[in-house]
Design a protein around this motif. Sequence first.
Motif, mmCIF file in Angstrom:
data_model
loop_
_atom_site.group_PDB
_atom_site.id
_atom_site.type_symbol
_atom_site.label_atom_id
_atom_site.label_comp_id
_atom_site.label_asym_id
_atom_site.label_seq_id
_atom_site.Cartn_x
_atom_site.Cartn_y
_atom_site.Cartn_z
ATOM 1 N N ASN A 88 0.834 -1.197 0.000
ATOM 2 C CA ASN A 88 0.000 0.000 0.000
ATOM 3 C C ASN A 88 0.877 1.259 0.000
ATOM 4 O O ASN A 88 0.640 2.208 -0.752
ATOM 5 N N LEU B 111 1.324 4.186 -2.892
ATOM 6 C CA LEU B 111 1.234 5.616 -2.542
ATOM 7 C C LEU B 111 2.477 6.350 -3.061
ATOM 8 O O LEU B 111 2.372 7.411 -3.684
ATOM 9 N N ILE C 105 -0.672 6.891 5.175
ATOM 10 C CA ILE C 105 -1.755 5.912 5.069
ATOM 11 C C ILE C 105 -2.419 5.804 6.435
ATOM 12 O O ILE C 105 -1.732 5.667 7.457
ATOM 13 N N GLN D 145 -4.955 5.760 1.512
ATOM 14 C CA GLN D 145 -3.839 6.639 1.145
ATOM 15 C C GLN D 145 -4.301 8.099 1.187
ATOM 16 O O GLN D 145 -5.410 8.403 0.731
ATOM 17 N N LYS E 297 -7.107 1.369 -1.423
ATOM 18 C CA LYS E 297 -7.217 0.418 -0.326
ATOM 19 C C LYS E 297 -7.584 -0.939 -0.904
ATOM 20 O O LYS E 297 -8.417 -1.028 -1.792
#
Length: 558
Positions: free
Chosen positions: A344, A348, A456, A462, A557
């Motif tokens: 994740n 980002l 996050i 994000q 997500k």
Amino acid sequence: MVNERSGQKTDKKFRFLVTEHLGDDGLQILQDAGDVQLDVKIGVARDELLKILPAYDAIVTRSGTPMDKTAIEAGTNLRVIARAGVGVDNVDLQEASKRGIIVINAPTGNTLAATEQTMALMLSVIRLTPYAHASLKMGEWDRKRFTGRQMSGKKLLVIGLGRIGSGVASRCRAFGMEVMAYDPYVSEKKMQELGVQRVTDLMGSLSLADVVTVHVPITKETHGMINEKALRAIKHGAYLVNCARGGIVDEAACAQALRDGRLAGAAFDVFTQEPPSADHPLLADDLTDKIVLTPHIGANTVEAQGEVAKIAVSNALSALRGEEYDHAVNLPFMEQHLNYKQKNFLRLARKMGILAAKLIENDGGPAVKCKVTLRGPFLCDDDTPGNKLRPYTVAALKGFLEVTHGPDANYMIAPILAAERGIEVEETTGEPRTYRNVIDVAIEAQNATATLTGTITEEGRQHIVKMNDYWVDFVPHGQMLIFQNHDRPGVIGKIGKLLGDNNVNIANFNLGRKDTSGLALAVMEIDGTVSDELMSTLEHDVDMIWATTVKLNGETKE
Ligand code: NAD
């Protein structure tokens, strides 16, 4: 095999070429695989190799098949080059990366072999075993001359606490030695687990150790690490072992230290030039009884040869099959090994790179620096080797290059492209501030700098929280219109009307202001696209300073 476009299974087999002798275990894997067509052409001539290479998906070599630029160009269908061993000096990594060819090696296959060889060298030189053996063979029975030293109770300095260094450290502890380690890239936790004492001053620790053993790779930093100065710092009467790479120890200076009695003995498996010339300083007759030399046989055990072949072949096969694999030397990191949260942050960082590129694309000029600062415990885990970029930095760079170079800027070539374009890449870590874990990305171009801060949330969303020094808060997602405007009444209304008139819906809107600057920065998530004509109207008819659109795909997500 699986067709890359349709995702359907086909009857076509992966074509493997093996050009050098491999351990049987490795060959067996290829012979047993139903989806492999194997050709073994040991010692194939170069001309022939260049002719046949286009037919293969993978080539498995050892050190004797140069996979240079010409060979890589000839392998038009190559997807994997596998090296059954550690060194990849025979492979042009840059060329392979540019063509998206994965280069795989087997760095762990000979760890035990090299660890045991280090122990053999250390024991031999300290207990004088080879000289005693030679003496007995000459018909002598001289027990007094071969009085060695004891390992137990002595201090060992391990330089480079990686796979082999760690193995040597734990074996020497079992011998009753007190172990110190010099390796700035290894965490305190690992040192504690191994029961070794971290030392940070190399010269100081050299003066304390009875035995010094090097286990670092050969790099700009480690080349000549044990030079004349270091050898003068070493404790009088100590022993030195190099079973790592030639060039880490200055061999001429070492010969002099042995001659002067500053070193009691030394053992080498590796040399700056291999094989060493007849007049090599360590081969001098007057040093014979103080030195143990072996011809780079650290990896030479039957088990290690089988293991490296197995590792190289099975990873090559997995890479072709689209399964998880290890040891790709030209990938800056293995995405599949990252956990959900790391992935994740990776996404980002990539989006931040894209946004940074968009912020300076109009009049920023060529980029000169990409600086990524990682803050917070999750992002700064100290097990990442200090000499490697963390995945998030590479991802930010990739995102930036996707805009400036094109969509083929993948993780493999992003660092190469940056170097070719003269973009300095700097990664630093820092203390977290407002948020627990944040990434700061700054792209410095000739005429402008773009800065972004992203984080996050605990729920996995994000957020970009700062852009060009404006506090904002938006989810980087979908089609976005970003602009800077004079902070006057009515401006946003005009923009909203113009967008509405052109059938562009505003799904989300975020405005950041800077005190007293009279300027604001706005980020809109929009449904629909902003045509060139509308963009030009927005820029000219409304109080905008600049505007850009960006489409960010990829999940916020998962
Ligand atoms: P590794 O990558 O697991 O460990 C290397 C360690 O060196 C890492 O912990 C790294 O942090 C550390 N290091 C890097 N730069 C350093 C520096 N400037 N100062 C201090 N520490 C530094 O590698 P490995 O598998 O343990 O191999 C170690 C060495 O052994 C390598 O040079 C390898 O080529 C060599 N090797 C030799 C043989 C042989 O036949 N003699 C066989 C296998 C490996």
